[in-house]
Design a protein around this motif. Structure first.
Motif, PDB file in Angstrom:
ATOM      1  N   GLN A 194      61.725  33.802  40.355  1.00  0.00           N
ATOM      2  CA  GLN A 194      60.539  33.372  39.630  1.00  0.00           C
ATOM      3  C   GLN A 194      60.015  32.011  40.388  1.00  0.00           C
ATOM      4  N   VAL A 195      58.833  31.732  40.230  1.00  0.00           N
ATOM      5  CA  VAL A 195      58.210  30.449  40.913  1.00  0.00           C
ATOM      6  C   VAL A 195      56.843  30.204  39.977  1.00  0.00           C
ATOM      7  N   GLU A 196      56.935  28.896  39.480  1.00  0.00           N
ATOM      8  CA  GLU A 196      55.631  28.415  38.761  1.00  0.00           C
ATOM      9  C   GLU A 196      54.445  28.025  39.608  1.00  0.00           C
ATOM     10  N   THR A 197      53.374  28.584  39.573  1.00  0.00           N
ATOM     11  CA  THR A 197      52.254  28.317  40.479  1.00  0.00           C
ATOM     12  C   THR A 197      51.264  27.807  39.802  1.00  0.00           C
ATOM     13  N   LEU A 198      50.219  27.017  40.671  1.00  0.00           N
ATOM     14  CA  LEU A 198      49.502  25.957  40.274  1.00  0.00           C
ATOM     15  C   LEU A 198      48.620  26.103  39.036  1.00  0.00           C
ATOM     16  N   ASP A 199      48.490  27.295  38.610  1.00  0.00           N
ATOM     17  CA  ASP A 199      47.884  27.693  37.350  1.00  0.00           C
ATOM     18  C   ASP A 199      48.559  27.633  36.125  1.00  0.00           C
ATOM     19  N   GLY A 200      49.789  27.245  36.259  1.00  0.00           N
ATOM     20  CA  GLY A 200      50.819  26.921  35.154  1.00  0.00           C
ATOM     21  C   GLY A 200      51.590  28.127  34.659  1.00  0.00           C
ATOM     22  N   GLN A 201      51.271  29.338  35.303  1.00  0.00           N
ATOM     23  CA  GLN A 201      52.072  30.506  34.992  1.00  0.00           C
ATOM     24  C   GLN A 201      53.175  30.584  35.908  1.00  0.00           C
ATOM     25  N   THR A 202      54.460  31.227  35.370  1.00  0.00           N
ATOM     26  CA  THR A 202      55.577  31.638  35.829  1.00  0.00           C
ATOM     27  C   THR A 202      55.573  32.976  36.287  1.00  0.00           C
ATOM     28  N   ARG A 203      55.684  33.301  37.538  1.00  0.00           N
ATOM     29  CA  ARG A 203      55.438  34.617  38.234  1.00  0.00           C
ATOM     30  C   ARG A 203      57.068  35.038  38.635  1.00  0.00           C
ATOM     31  N   THR A 204      57.110  36.267  38.331  1.00  0.00           N
ATOM     32  CA  THR A 204      58.299  37.146  38.564  1.00  0.00           C
ATOM     33  C   THR A 204      58.029  38.065  39.827  1.00  0.00           C
ATOM     34  N   LEU A 205      59.219  37.861  40.912  1.00  0.00           N
ATOM     35  CA  LEU A 205      58.998  38.537  42.085  1.00  0.00           C
ATOM     36  C   LEU A 205      59.654  39.552  42.666  1.00  0.00           C
ATOM     37  N   ASP A 206      59.351  40.179  43.680  1.00  0.00           N
ATOM     38  CA  ASP A 206      60.320  41.223  43.961  1.00  0.00           C
ATOM     39  C   ASP A 206      60.557  41.042  45.652  1.00  0.00           C
ATOM     40  N   SER A 207      61.309  41.737  46.159  1.00  0.00           N
ATOM     41  CA  SER A 207      61.735  41.466  47.492  1.00  0.00           C
ATOM     42  C   SER A 207      60.946  41.963  48.781  1.00  0.00           C
ATOM     43  N   ASP A 208      59.723  42.575  48.330  1.00  0.00           N
ATOM     44  CA  ASP A 208      58.587  42.804  49.303  1.00  0.00           C
ATOM     45  C   ASP A 208      57.582  41.723  49.196  1.00  0.00           C
ATOM     46  N   MET A 209      57.802  40.676  48.405  1.00  0.00           N
ATOM     47  CA  MET A 209      56.852  39.522  48.361  1.00  0.00           C
ATOM     48  C   MET A 209      57.418  38.465  49.063  1.00  0.00           C
ATOM     49  N   LEU A 210      56.730  37.404  49.658  1.00  0.00           N
ATOM     50  CA  LEU A 210      56.767  36.385  50.548  1.00  0.00           C
ATOM     51  C   LEU A 210      56.607  35.142  49.905  1.00  0.00           C
ATOM     52  N   VAL A 211      57.846  34.159  50.044  1.00  0.00           N
ATOM     53  CA  VAL A 211      57.689  32.859  49.320  1.00  0.00           C
ATOM     54  C   VAL A 211      57.788  31.857  50.618  1.00  0.00           C
ATOM     55  N   ILE A 212      57.263  30.588  50.264  1.00  0.00           N
ATOM     56  CA  ILE A 212      57.501  29.510  51.239  1.00  0.00           C
ATOM     57  C   ILE A 212      58.676  28.520  50.146  1.00  0.00           C
ATOM     58  N   ASP A 213      59.758  28.249  50.684  1.00  0.00           N
ATOM     59  CA  ASP A 213      60.820  27.989  50.264  1.00  0.00           C
ATOM     60  C   ASP A 213      61.201  26.423  50.644  1.00  0.00           C
TER      61      ASP A 213
END
Length: 813
Positions: free
Chosen positions: A291-310
């Motif tokens: 999960q990651v909290e985005t700039l719009d204040g929402q917490t998004r749940t991701l899967d392994s085909d999505m890309l994140v900056i860590d």
């Protein structure tokens, strides 16, 4: 894509009117969707003023009474102002009485708490330069002279061009890309690219590091570090351009990322470097459920085909879609890491759709941006950071990824002169081709049979073959292309027989006062429960959509009745209760063990309310919708198609018991096929759609009906010999259907029987309890003679015998 016209003209300024601009750009494929006026409707009455005095309002704590020199040579004007930051000695923007503000308000002289006010001291939002008035009134440069028209010193009005950019042209999602199109379309000079000179350099960047663990999804990642950053509001010219493009100004750093994106077409993101744990960013695939909290204040749940900056504390952004709240730039930010990276478009498109998170960045990356554009955006942002935030650039540039190691080569395509003439039907000179392609940024070199054209990186995904180059040189000379008719070769357009028969069926209903609707092919699973369909009913076997628009449109429909009842409810709720609605459309039923559903076209109708409008001449209440009205419409359809059909009593779960039947079509004496139903909707079902009163309906498999229709009618001579009518009253048990009685008559009547119908029904003491008398009208006719009673008597006798043996009937009287 929206842009202020003045911004476009900084890079290419054609000497044509706005109407000519719209026509020329649209003709070349860069469609101008709309031209609107941004800011104040008219500048008259908006001037620079000098605040001479400022004091408190005698009857209002939050108001101030000022005198303002507006430069008209007369007395200073008294203006009541509610802004907390107004003070004597300020240079301000003033709206005089009679001027018009952006919201259309025409300013008048007024009294505020008993004190006269001759105008208004303006804030930025009141001239369209901000989205709120939190900053109070505008304070202008003291060097300005009172009475100077405000339009001469502030960007308070402009024309805004809205372009419709097709997904294959992400290069036109930037102002400079659009200017390149304007240059090619009009011949106006093109200014040097805003990234032509770079104040930065390559090399090591102290205090920041980037690692890419998913190089297949991130071809290039560039970053620069800025220190001693001062966060504050952006200058008014920058705010105006963002607002004209539909973007709300926030702060200078955030506004710089948006401005650079609008200019170059490539998104950027600013990190507060002090909030990047460990000073290192890693680009990797997310873990399932991460999960990651985005700039719009929402917490998004991701899967392994999505890309994140860590960073060292976990994911801080969803790559290419939206930044994270944890590392966003705030009022206390002093160190900024400016990122401009390129992501693989299909992956970003998938991520955005699955998360239902659309952003300017995801829309652009989803269309496919070139890695070269990342550095262009980075250069633009660098210039603005140094100019507007007082920052210092630290070190060189982080530039990692497969593209940084080995830049992708530009493709070279051969453009043959013969191919251009063959596809366009017009010979375009080699000089004109060279001029057009060069203006669009292509490299051009002469070849024996045409041109060798080098495709620039920003057109890499769009121009991949010779035909694409032909399109490029042709779209700028569309007005010169000859008008020719295509070769027909036996391709005369006409509907197929099945299409004509379907049209004939619908026209028959429309001719009887019905209105055709077009409902959604999508519905929700709950429609099966509302129709009381039992478990195991084929109409419960829905085909689920993989990407539904909403829960109410998550499956394909298995009947048109649902959409007809939806339309009836919508009309009744708005006062239109007398309805005859019909619909033809595809329905889909999932088949066990099969990949594709069974699909066929259905025709349905729903009737509610009165069948005829009330009139002063009516003896009683008008007739309302019922079983027989629906059957009459069904008969109009099937008889028009010359289908041999009948109905047989049978209950459907959503129909009224005893007022419903199944519809059969006949191909011969023994061959019959079930094609639908007709009847009155069960009151409990009608209540599910909030419909009171009787609702009658039918639905048939239109494909099956058309298959039994007479497509080509044959001529049959009309006899001139008169018919003979004889009436017959037969008593049968109440349980015997009238259709069975008619079938017995038709089967025994022979060739002389032309028709039979029921014209009266009697129940009472004369026929006994549990029985009924049906009065039948028999019509006999011969094609070659006038019939006598003696001719008809044998046929009548056979009919009487058949009634007795087949339905237990006896003659009455």
């Amino acid at each position: 894509m929206k842009s202020a016209y003045s911004w476009l003209r900084e890079y290419s300024a054609p000497d044509i009117t706005l109407d000519e601009f719209e026509e020329r750009l649209t003709l070349t494929g860069t469609k101008v969707e709309a031209i609107t006026r941004f800011g104040v409707p008219a500048p008259d009455g908006l001037v620079v003023g000098k605040v001479l005095t400022c004091g408190k309002h005698p009857d209002a704590d939050r108001l101030n009474v000022t005198t303002v020199d507006v430069g008209d040579g007369g007395e200073p004007q008294q203006i009541v102002c509610g802004a907390p930051n107004v003070a004597a000695g300020q240079t301000v923007a003033v709206a005089r009485p009679g001027s018009v503000l952006p919201d259309g308000t025409r300013l008048k002289k007024a009294k505020l708490r008993g004190v006269e006010s001759n105008g208004m001291i303006l804030s930025e939002d009141e001239v369209g330069l901000a989205s709120d008035r939190a900053g109070g009134i505008m304070v202008l440069d003291d060097a300005l002279t009172a009475g100077t028209p405000l339009v001469d010193v502030l960007p308070i009005m402009d024309d805004v061009i809205e372009f419709e950019i097709t997904p294959n042209r992400p290069d036109c999602l930037g102002v400079y890309g659009l200017a390149r199109e304007i240059h090619a379309a009009t011949g106006a000079p093109l200014a040097p690219a805003p990234w032509a000179d770079d104040p930065g350099s390559a090399g090591y960047v102290p205090g920041a590091h980037v690692r890419i663990d998913a190089p297949d999804l991130c071809p290039r990642f560039t970053a620069r570090v800025f220190e001693n950053v001062t966060i504050g509001p952006s200058p008014r010219w920058l705010k105006q351009r963002l607002l004209a493009a539909g973007i709300r100004p926030i702060s200078n750093v955030v506004d710089i990322t948006n401005y650079a994106m609008l200019l170059s077409g490539h998104p950027l993101h600013a990190f507060d470097l002090d909030k990047v744990a460990g000073g290192e960013l890693t680009i990797r695939r997310a873990r399932d459920g991460e999960q990651v909290e985005t700039l719009d204040g929402q917490t998004r749940t991701l899967d392994s085909d999505m890309l994140v900056i860590d960073d060292a504390d976990g994911p801080t952004s969803i790559a290419g879609v939206m930044g994270g709240a944890r590392s966003e730039v705030g009022d206390d930010t002093t160190r900024v890491l400016m990122e401009a990276a390129t992501w693989i478009g299909p992956n970003i498109h998938r991520t955005s759709n699955l998360l239902q998170l659309r952003s300017e960045a995801s829309s652009r990356f989803g269309d496919g941006l070139a890695p070269e554009q990342a550095m262009e955006a980075q250069i633009v942002a660098t210039k603005l950071m140094l100019e507007l935030t007082g920052a210092q650039l630290v070190g060189g540039t982080i530039d990692v990824g497969p593209f940084a190691k080995e830049p992708w080569p530009d493709a070279t395509l051969r453009l043959r002169a013969a191919r251009v003439a063959g596809l366009l039907g017009l010979s375009i000179s080699r000089e004109r081709q060279t001029e057009t392609l060069t203006a669009l940024g292509f490299g051009v070199a002469a070849a024996d049979d045409g041109l060798d054209v080098t495709v620039p990186g920003f057109r890499r995904y769009d121009v991949t073959r010779e035909a694409d180059l032909v399109e490029e040189v042709g779209r700028f000379d569309l007005d010169k292309l000859p008008a020719t008719l295509p070769k027909r070769r036996g391709t005369a357009g006409r509907m197929s027989l099945e299409q004509r028969l379907r049209r004939r069926a619908v026209d028959a209903l429309i001719g009887r006062g019905a209105y055709e609707i077009v409902g959604w092919s999508f519905t929700d699973r709950g429609v099966a429960d509302r129709l009381r369909l039992p478990e195991g009913d084929p109409r419960r076997r829905f085909v689920a959509l993989q990407n539904p628009m909403s829960e109410d449109h998550s499956v394909l429909r298995t009947t048109v009745l649902g959409s007809l009842l939806d339309a009836a409810r919508h009309n009744i709720a708005r006062g239109n209760a007398d309805l005859r609605l019909i619909e033809q459309g595809a329905i889909y039923v999932a088949q066990e063990g099969e990949t594709l559903p069974h699909e066929h076209r259905a025709l349905g109708a729903v009737l509610t309310g009165r069948l005829v409008a009330p009139s002063w001449g009516d003896a009683g209440a008008p007739k309302t919708a019922d079983f027989f009205a629906a059957k009459g419409l069904l008969a109009a359809t099937l008889d028009t198609l010359r289908v041999d059909w009948s109905v047989r009593e049978k209950a459907e779960p959503f129909l009224h018991p005893g007022r419903s039947a199944e519809v059969l079509v006949h191909a011969g004496t023994e061959d019959e096929q079930l094609v639908g139903w007709v009847g009155e909707i069960h009151p409990l079902v009608a209540r599910e759609w909030e419909i009171e009163g009787t609702v009658a309906a039918f639905e048939v498999d239109l494909d099956a009906v058309v298959a039994h229709a007479v497509g080509v009618p044959y001529f049959q001579d009309l006899t001139t010999f008169p018919p003979v009518r004889q009436d017959l009253a037969v008593i049968v048990e109440d349980a015997v259907a009238a259709d069975d009685v008619l079938a017995a008559v038709r089967g025994a009547g022979g060739k002389l029987l032309r028709g039979v119908r029921v014209f009266d029904v009697y129940r009472g003491a004369q026929v006994g309890e549990g029985r009924k008398s049906l009065a039948l009208a028999l019509t006999f006719q011969a094609p070659d003679r006038t019939l006598s009673d003696e001719d008809v008597a044998p046929a009548r006798g056979k009919i009487v015998d058949a009634l007795a043996s087949q339905v237990g009937g006896e003659l009455r009287g």
